[in-house]
Write a protein that holds these residues in place. Structure first.
Motif, PDB file in Angstrom:
ATOM      1  N   SER A  21     106.854  33.076 118.073  1.00  0.00           N
ATOM      2  CA  SER A  21     107.920  33.835 118.716  1.00  0.00           C
ATOM      3  C   SER A  21     109.246  33.536 118.024  1.00  0.00           C
ATOM      4  N   CYS A  22     110.136  34.495 118.057  1.00  0.00           N
ATOM      5  CA  CYS A  22     111.458  34.332 117.460  1.00  0.00           C
ATOM      6  C   CYS A  22     112.456  35.022 118.373  1.00  0.00           C
ATOM      7  N   ALA A  23     113.264  34.234 119.058  1.00  0.00           N
ATOM      8  CA  ALA A  23     114.260  34.768 119.980  1.00  0.00           C
ATOM      9  C   ALA A  23     115.607  34.859 119.277  1.00  0.00           C
ATOM     10  N   ALA A  24     116.200  36.030 119.309  1.00  0.00           N
ATOM     11  CA  ALA A  24     117.452  36.273 118.603  1.00  0.00           C
ATOM     12  C   ALA A  24     118.623  36.351 119.569  1.00  0.00           C
ATOM     13  N   SER A  25     119.764  35.889 119.100  1.00  0.00           N
ATOM     14  CA  SER A  25     121.001  36.017 119.858  1.00  0.00           C
ATOM     15  C   SER A  25     122.146  36.227 118.888  1.00  0.00           C
ATOM     16  N   GLY A  26     123.272  36.728 119.422  1.00  0.00           N
ATOM     17  CA  GLY A  26     124.438  36.942 118.577  1.00  0.00           C
ATOM     18  C   GLY A  26     124.434  38.256 117.817  1.00  0.00           C
ATOM     19  N   LEU A  27     123.532  39.150 118.186  1.00  0.00           N
ATOM     20  CA  LEU A  27     123.467  40.456 117.539  1.00  0.00           C
ATOM     21  C   LEU A  27     122.863  41.459 118.515  1.00  0.00           C
ATOM     22  N   THR A  28     123.057  42.733 118.208  1.00  0.00           N
ATOM     23  CA  THR A  28     122.417  43.782 119.004  1.00  0.00           C
ATOM     24  C   THR A  28     121.013  43.967 118.455  1.00  0.00           C
ATOM     25  N   PHE A  29     120.104  43.245 119.054  1.00  0.00           N
ATOM     26  CA  PHE A  29     118.754  43.091 118.506  1.00  0.00           C
ATOM     27  C   PHE A  29     118.065  44.433 118.261  1.00  0.00           C
ATOM     28  N   SER A  30     118.255  45.371 119.142  1.00  0.00           N
ATOM     29  CA  SER A  30     117.493  46.620 119.094  1.00  0.00           C
ATOM     30  C   SER A  30     117.843  47.508 117.919  1.00  0.00           C
ATOM     31  N   VAL A  31     118.926  47.213 117.193  1.00  0.00           N
ATOM     32  CA  VAL A  31     119.277  48.068 116.055  1.00  0.00           C
ATOM     33  C   VAL A  31     118.789  47.497 114.729  1.00  0.00           C
ATOM     34  N   TYR A  32     118.175  46.336 114.784  1.00  0.00           N
ATOM     35  CA  TYR A  32     117.757  45.671 113.544  1.00  0.00           C
ATOM     36  C   TYR A  32     116.237  45.608 113.418  1.00  0.00           C
ATOM     37  N   GLY A  33     115.773  45.837 112.194  1.00  0.00           N
ATOM     38  CA  GLY A  33     114.389  45.524 111.895  1.00  0.00           C
ATOM     39  C   GLY A  33     114.221  44.025 111.733  1.00  0.00           C
ATOM     40  N   MET A  34     113.008  43.580 111.913  1.00  0.00           N
ATOM     41  CA  MET A  34     112.713  42.152 111.840  1.00  0.00           C
ATOM     42  C   MET A  34     111.504  41.905 110.953  1.00  0.00           C
ATOM     43  N   GLY A  35     111.449  40.716 110.401  1.00  0.00           N
ATOM     44  CA  GLY A  35     110.322  40.385 109.542  1.00  0.00           C
ATOM     45  C   GLY A  35     109.873  38.951 109.710  1.00  0.00           C
ATOM     46  N   TRP A  36     108.664  38.711 109.257  1.00  0.00           N
ATOM     47  CA  TRP A  36     108.122  37.358 109.158  1.00  0.00           C
ATOM     48  C   TRP A  36     107.737  37.103 107.705  1.00  0.00           C
ATOM     49  N   PHE A  37     108.149  35.961 107.219  1.00  0.00           N
ATOM     50  CA  PHE A  37     107.796  35.522 105.879  1.00  0.00           C
ATOM     51  C   PHE A  37     107.147  34.144 105.998  1.00  0.00           C
ATOM     52  N   ARG A  38     106.519  33.713 104.916  1.00  0.00           N
ATOM     53  CA  ARG A  38     105.922  32.381 104.936  1.00  0.00           C
ATOM     54  C   ARG A  38     106.041  31.727 103.575  1.00  0.00           C
ATOM     55  N   GLN A  39     106.029  30.413 103.597  1.00  0.00           N
ATOM     56  CA  GLN A  39     106.148  29.654 102.353  1.00  0.00           C
ATOM     57  C   GLN A  39     105.201  28.470 102.400  1.00  0.00           C
ATOM     58  N   ALA A  40     104.232  28.500 101.509  1.00  0.00           N
ATOM     59  CA  ALA A  40     103.278  27.401 101.391  1.00  0.00           C
ATOM     60  C   ALA A  40     103.834  26.347 100.439  1.00  0.00           C
ATOM     61  N   PRO A  41     103.377  25.120 100.522  1.00  0.00           N
ATOM     62  CA  PRO A  41     103.868  24.062  99.641  1.00  0.00           C
ATOM     63  C   PRO A  41     103.726  24.438  98.174  1.00  0.00           C
ATOM     64  N   GLY A  42     104.818  24.306  97.439  1.00  0.00           N
ATOM     65  CA  GLY A  42     104.787  24.585  96.016  1.00  0.00           C
ATOM     66  C   GLY A  42     104.808  26.053  95.641  1.00  0.00           C
ATOM     67  N   LYS A  43     104.945  26.906  96.645  1.00  0.00           N
ATOM     68  CA  LYS A  43     104.943  28.348  96.374  1.00  0.00           C
ATOM     69  C   LYS A  43     106.237  28.987  96.847  1.00  0.00           C
ATOM     70  N   GLU A  44     106.489  30.191  96.359  1.00  0.00           N
ATOM     71  CA  GLU A  44     107.672  30.918  96.782  1.00  0.00           C
ATOM     72  C   GLU A  44     107.452  31.548  98.159  1.00  0.00           C
ATOM     73  N   ARG A  45     108.560  31.818  98.816  1.00  0.00           N
ATOM     74  CA  ARG A  45     108.485  32.495 100.112  1.00  0.00           C
ATOM     75  C   ARG A  45     107.931  33.897  99.896  1.00  0.00           C
ATOM     76  N   GLU A  46     107.004  34.304 100.757  1.00  0.00           N
ATOM     77  CA  GLU A  46     106.381  35.609 100.614  1.00  0.00           C
ATOM     78  C   GLU A  46     106.404  36.379 101.927  1.00  0.00           C
ATOM     79  N   PHE A  47     106.384  37.673 101.787  1.00  0.00           N
ATOM     80  CA  PHE A  47     106.381  38.569 102.934  1.00  0.00           C
ATOM     81  C   PHE A  47     105.062  38.480 103.691  1.00  0.00           C
ATOM     82  N   ALA A  48     105.141  38.523 105.017  1.00  0.00           N
ATOM     83  CA  ALA A  48     103.939  38.568 105.844  1.00  0.00           C
ATOM     84  C   ALA A  48     103.872  39.853 106.674  1.00  0.00           C
ATOM     85  N   ALA A  49     104.947  40.146 107.416  1.00  0.00           N
ATOM     86  CA  ALA A  49     104.928  41.316 108.293  1.00  0.00           C
ATOM     87  C   ALA A  49     106.353  41.751 108.616  1.00  0.00           C
TER      88      ALA A  49
END
Length: 127
Positions: A21-49
């Motif tokens: 879960s990711c709870a956001a504050s300080g912005l009008t949440f409904s106007v922004y797209g959101m994403g999930w990324f991940r970073q494994a040890p020794g690797k670059e951050r990559e897109f997930a969803a």
């Protein structure tokens, strides 16, 4: 000031499930797209969803398609990542992020389209 508070990571056996879960504050949440990324040890951050502002468009990395589901609740200012059938290669630190207008409209997969990041949640999948 935008704040993204993540929860739900942990240790799970292969084949198991977790929900981030990711709870956001300080912005009008409904106007922004959101994403999930991940970073494994020794690797670059990559897109997930990613998910558009209204939740009508989603995108997934090929590696998680069919196993992960991104969703959002604009009333709770929260985005979720349901992860099923987890594999050892899913082990990584997972980050939620707020996207620009391209993400809002089309759920962009590009890391450069995101401008605010959570602190990360460790997900460890054991064999």
């Amino acid at each position: 000031q935008v704040r993204l508070v993540q929860s739900g990571g942990g240790l799970v056996q292969a084949g198991g499930s977790l929900t981030l879960s990711c709870a956001a504050s300080g912005l009008t949440f409904s106007v922004y797209g959101m994403g999930w990324f991940r970073q494994a040890p020794g690797k670059e951050r990559e897109f997930a969803a990613a998910i558009s502002r209204g939740g009508d468009r989603t995108n997934y990395a090929d590696s998680v398609k069919g196993r992960f589901t991104i969703s959002r609740d604009n009333a709770k200012n929260t985005v979720y990542l349901q992860m099923n059938t987890l594999k050892s290669e899913d082990t990584a630190v997972y980050y939620c992020a707020v996207g620009n207008q391209i993400v809002a409209a089309s759920a962009s997969t590009s890391l450069s389209s995101y401008w605010s990041w959570g602190k990360g949640s460790q997900v460890t999948v054991s064999l």
